[in-house]
Design a protein around this motif. Structure first.
Motif, PDB file in Angstrom:
ATOM      1  N   LEU A 102     -14.294 -78.122  63.782  1.00 53.12           N
ATOM      2  CA  LEU A 102     -15.361 -77.410  63.085  1.00 53.12           C
ATOM      3  C   LEU A 102     -15.806 -78.257  61.906  1.00 53.12           C
ATOM      4  O   LEU A 102     -14.998 -78.615  61.046  1.00 53.12           O
ATOM      5  N   SER A 103     -17.092 -78.583  61.866  1.00 57.10           N
ATOM      6  CA  SER A 103     -17.652 -79.365  60.768  1.00 57.10           C
ATOM      7  C   SER A 103     -18.365 -78.426  59.797  1.00 57.10           C
ATOM      8  O   SER A 103     -19.248 -77.667  60.196  1.00 57.10           O
ATOM      9  N   VAL A 104     -17.956 -78.482  58.530  1.00 57.89           N
ATOM     10  CA  VAL A 104     -18.511 -77.619  57.496  1.00 57.89           C
ATOM     11  C   VAL A 104     -19.130 -78.477  56.399  1.00 57.89           C
ATOM     12  O   VAL A 104     -18.469 -79.355  55.850  1.00 57.89           O
ATOM     13  N   GLY A 105     -20.405 -78.241  56.098  1.00 54.04           N
ATOM     14  CA  GLY A 105     -21.040 -78.918  54.983  1.00 54.04           C
ATOM     15  C   GLY A 105     -20.728 -78.191  53.685  1.00 54.04           C
ATOM     16  O   GLY A 105     -20.416 -76.999  53.691  1.00 54.04           O
ATOM     17  N   CYS A 106     -20.827 -78.907  52.572  1.00 46.89           N
ATOM     18  CA  CYS A 106     -20.539 -78.274  51.284  1.00 46.89           C
ATOM     19  C   CYS A 106     -21.382 -78.920  50.193  1.00 46.89           C
ATOM     20  O   CYS A 106     -21.434 -80.152  50.080  1.00 46.89           O
ATOM     21  N   PHE A 107     -22.061 -78.102  49.411  1.00 49.05           N
ATOM     22  CA  PHE A 107     -22.819 -78.592  48.262  1.00 49.05           C
ATOM     23  C   PHE A 107     -21.848 -79.268  47.299  1.00 49.05           C
ATOM     24  O   PHE A 107     -20.781 -78.728  46.997  1.00 49.05           O
ATOM     25  N   SER A 108     -22.210 -80.446  46.819  1.00 50.20           N
ATOM     26  CA  SER A 108     -21.273 -81.317  46.119  1.00 50.20           C
ATOM     27  C   SER A 108     -20.576 -80.660  44.933  1.00 50.20           C
ATOM     28  O   SER A 108     -19.369 -80.825  44.744  1.00 50.20           O
ATOM     29  N   THR A 109     -21.301 -79.888  44.121  1.00 51.03           N
ATOM     30  CA  THR A 109     -20.663 -79.299  42.949  1.00 51.03           C
ATOM     31  C   THR A 109     -19.804 -78.089  43.292  1.00 51.03           C
ATOM     32  O   THR A 109     -18.957 -77.676  42.496  1.00 51.03           O
ATOM     33  N   LEU A 110     -20.001 -77.515  44.483  1.00 54.20           N
ATOM     34  CA  LEU A 110     -19.191 -76.365  44.887  1.00 54.20           C
ATOM     35  C   LEU A 110     -17.837 -76.781  45.441  1.00 54.20           C
ATOM     36  O   LEU A 110     -16.880 -76.001  45.401  1.00 54.20           O
ATOM     37  N   GLY A 111     -17.747 -77.992  45.959  1.00 50.80           N
ATOM     38  CA  GLY A 111     -16.539 -78.436  46.640  1.00 50.80           C
ATOM     39  C   GLY A 111     -15.249 -78.187  45.882  1.00 50.80           C
ATOM     40  O   GLY A 111     -14.329 -77.531  46.390  1.00 50.80           O
ATOM     41  N   PRO A 112     -15.114 -78.699  44.650  1.00 47.85           N
ATOM     42  CA  PRO A 112     -13.836 -78.541  43.940  1.00 47.85           C
ATOM     43  C   PRO A 112     -13.470 -77.094  43.639  1.00 47.85           C
ATOM     44  O   PRO A 112     -12.295 -76.769  43.500  1.00 47.85           O
ATOM     45  N   PHE A 113     -14.468 -76.222  43.550  1.00 45.33           N
ATOM     46  CA  PHE A 113     -14.209 -74.839  43.162  1.00 45.33           C
ATOM     47  C   PHE A 113     -13.911 -73.933  44.354  1.00 45.33           C
ATOM     48  O   PHE A 113     -13.065 -73.046  44.263  1.00 45.33           O
ATOM     49  N   GLU A 114     -14.620 -74.130  45.443  1.00 44.83           N
ATOM     50  CA  GLU A 114     -14.554 -73.170  46.540  1.00 44.83           C
ATOM     51  C   GLU A 114     -13.911 -73.699  47.809  1.00 44.83           C
ATOM     52  O   GLU A 114     -13.244 -72.959  48.534  1.00 44.83           O
ATOM     53  N   LEU A 115     -14.129 -74.979  48.102  1.00 41.23           N
ATOM     54  CA  LEU A 115     -13.765 -75.496  49.415  1.00 41.23           C
ATOM     55  C   LEU A 115     -12.267 -75.449  49.715  1.00 41.23           C
ATOM     56  O   LEU A 115     -11.872 -74.977  50.793  1.00 41.23           O
ATOM     57  N   PRO A 116     -11.378 -75.917  48.817  1.00 39.84           N
ATOM     58  CA  PRO A 116      -9.948 -75.888  49.163  1.00 39.84           C
ATOM     59  C   PRO A 116      -9.455 -74.484  49.516  1.00 39.84           C
ATOM     60  O   PRO A 116      -8.698 -74.301  50.477  1.00 39.84           O
ATOM     61  N   ARG A 117      -9.885 -73.489  48.756  1.00 39.20           N
ATOM     62  CA  ARG A 117      -9.436 -72.127  48.994  1.00 39.20           C
ATOM     63  C   ARG A 117      -9.923 -71.606  50.347  1.00 39.20           C
ATOM     64  O   ARG A 117      -9.170 -70.967  51.095  1.00 39.20           O
ATOM     65  N   LEU A 118     -11.186 -71.904  50.695  1.00 38.94           N
ATOM     66  CA  LEU A 118     -11.738 -71.396  51.946  1.00 38.94           C
ATOM     67  C   LEU A 118     -11.138 -72.110  53.150  1.00 38.94           C
ATOM     68  O   LEU A 118     -10.841 -71.479  54.176  1.00 38.94           O
ATOM     69  N   VAL A 119     -10.956 -73.426  53.039  1.00 36.30           N
ATOM     70  CA  VAL A 119     -10.343 -74.171  54.139  1.00 36.30           C
ATOM     71  C   VAL A 119      -8.891 -73.730  54.326  1.00 36.30           C
ATOM     72  O   VAL A 119      -8.427 -73.517  55.451  1.00 36.30           O
ATOM     73  N   ARG A 120      -8.181 -73.570  53.226  1.00 40.06           N
ATOM     74  CA  ARG A 120      -6.785 -73.135  53.303  1.00 40.06           C
ATOM     75  C   ARG A 120      -6.678 -71.752  53.938  1.00 40.06           C
ATOM     76  O   ARG A 120      -5.784 -71.496  54.747  1.00 40.06           O
ATOM     77  N   ALA A 121      -7.597 -70.859  53.592  1.00 45.05           N
ATOM     78  CA  ALA A 121      -7.570 -69.505  54.150  1.00 45.05           C
ATOM     79  C   ALA A 121      -7.781 -69.527  55.657  1.00 45.05           C
ATOM     80  O   ALA A 121      -7.103 -68.811  56.404  1.00 45.05           O
ATOM     81  N   CYS A 122      -8.720 -70.351  56.115  1.00 46.22           N
ATOM     82  CA  CYS A 122      -8.979 -70.434  57.557  1.00 46.22           C
ATOM     83  C   CYS A 122      -7.810 -71.081  58.289  1.00 46.22           C
ATOM     84  O   CYS A 122      -7.386 -70.600  59.344  1.00 46.22           O
ATOM     85  N   GLU A 123      -7.267 -72.158  57.726  1.00 43.24           N
ATOM     86  CA  GLU A 123      -6.163 -72.854  58.394  1.00 43.24           C
ATOM     87  C   GLU A 123      -4.903 -72.009  58.426  1.00 43.24           C
ATOM     88  O   GLU A 123      -4.086 -72.138  59.340  1.00 43.24           O
ATOM     89  N   ALA A 124      -4.739 -71.131  57.432  1.00 44.64           N
ATOM     90  CA  ALA A 124      -3.572 -70.258  57.435  1.00 44.64           C
ATOM     91  C   ALA A 124      -3.628 -69.263  58.588  1.00 44.64           C
ATOM     92  O   ALA A 124      -2.611 -68.941  59.194  1.00 44.64           O
ATOM     93  N   GLN A 125      -4.820 -68.796  58.912  1.00 42.42           N
ATOM     94  CA  GLN A 125      -4.988 -67.819  59.985  1.00 42.42           C
ATOM     95  C   GLN A 125      -5.189 -68.482  61.341  1.00 42.42           C
ATOM     96  O   GLN A 125      -4.779 -67.945  62.367  1.00 42.42           O
ATOM     97  N   HIS A 126      -5.835 -69.674  61.323  1.00 42.73           N
ATOM     98  CA  HIS A 126      -6.136 -70.389  62.580  1.00 42.73           C
ATOM     99  C   HIS A 126      -5.714 -71.849  62.427  1.00 42.73           C
ATOM    100  O   HIS A 126      -6.557 -72.740  62.293  1.00 42.73           O
ATOM    101  N   PRO A 127      -4.414 -72.125  62.467  1.00 48.78           N
ATOM    102  CA  PRO A 127      -3.924 -73.483  62.191  1.00 48.78           C
ATOM    103  C   PRO A 127      -4.359 -74.541  63.193  1.00 48.78           C
ATOM    104  O   PRO A 127      -4.278 -75.740  62.892  1.00 48.78           O
TER     105      PRO A 127
END
Length: 306
Positions: A102-127
């Protein structure tokens, strides 16, 4: 029961056309598909004959270009092939965990704030879902969605065109940023009018800069932009060193800048609408199960963090 319309083309022909159209060359497509060039040429010709329309223009020694009909067909075909791959995956993984890329784009300034948490949440449920990220600014993300480079894009909900749809994840309110030594630093809430005579440091990314300037102007303040930067942390460092004040939306967990300066966030008396953060996709394109799973886990993670 409605009857299924008869079609004379094959999935192989569609795949061969998609490769030729994407690469602009029968030869390049044959290399990618590991088949002969004649196989690709024959498949595309048979597809055009079955559809009764020319999809590609052949230019001697200059490759291929899409006709207008070909462009429309390619755009719809991308969604169809993705859905076909999903059907195969669904059949193979019936009753099992979701797998695949799954390829997910991310606005550059949002990455450090939102991306790790959202990716971690998805990988925890769908490793078994393998998530890759494309970080870019607003216009580049929209183009990546349209070209199929990413299926979803985490971005702000401004300047989104009619062909883009989205699901809101959360919203963030603007705030003022001043240095630790600023005359208003001990306050908790201010009006932007109290900063009207001082220089402003603007986060000057495409779309973001215009949004922030218009926000300040809507408070009856004509911003005196002294410094501009496309870097979020650069803006914070400039403010921390006393070069001006700024308005931002995302809030780091600490008050220190990279160079050791200190900044203070101040709530605004003006009532501004919070800016939605969304997961965007191309309207009319059927999302894969992986993308839908990512959206679901992202919304849950955002709700739990409130």
């Amino acid at each position: 029961m409605s009857s299924i319309p008869h079609v004379g083309f094959t999935l192989v022909q569609l795949r061969y056309f998609a490769a030729a159209a994407e690469l602009g060359s029968m030869t390049a497509a044959s290399r990618q598909l590991n088949v002969s060039q004649s196989a690709v040429s024959t498949a595309v010709a048979q597809l055009e004959k079955e559809l009764g329309v020319q999809l590609l223009l052949r230019h001697h020694a200059r490759g291929l270009t899409l006709t207008a009909a070909g462009e429309d067909f390619q755009r719809e075909l991308r969604s169809y092939l993705e859905h076909t791959a999903e059907l195969v995956e669904m059949a193979r993984n019936a009753g099992e965990v979701l797998t695949g890329d799954l390829s997910v784009g991310c606005f550059s300034t949002l990455g450090p704030f939102e991306l790790p948490r959202l990716v971690r949440a998805c990988e925890a449920q769908h490793p078994e879902i393998r998530i890759s990220v494309i970080e870019a600014e607003h216009a580049a993300l929209k183009q990546s969605l349209r070209s199929g480079k990413c299926e979803l894009a985490l971005m702000y909900a401004y300047d989104l065109d009619d062909d883009i749809e989205y699901v809101e994840i959360k919203s963030v309110a603007p705030y003022a940023l001043v240095s630790g030594g600023h005359r208003l630093a001990r306050r908790t809430r201010i009006s932007l009018r109290e900063l009207a005579d001082e220089p402003m440091v603007l986060l000057d990314l495409p779309h973001s800069g215009r949004y922030l300037e218009q926000l300040v102007q809507s408070a009856g303040v004509r911003p005196q932009v002294r410094h501009r930067s496309s870097g979020f942390e650069t803006v914070r460092a400039m403010v921390g060193s006393g070069m001006g004040w700024s308005v931002l939306n995302q809030r780091p967990a600490h008050s220190l800048t990279y160079d050791g300066g200190e900044v203070v966030t101040l709530e605004l008396e003006e009532r501004f609408e919070p800016l939605p953060i969304v997961l965007a996709s191309v309207k009319g394109v059927r999302l894969t199960r992986r993308a839908r799973a990512f959206i679901g886990s992202a919304r849950r993670a955002a709700h739990e963090s409130r």
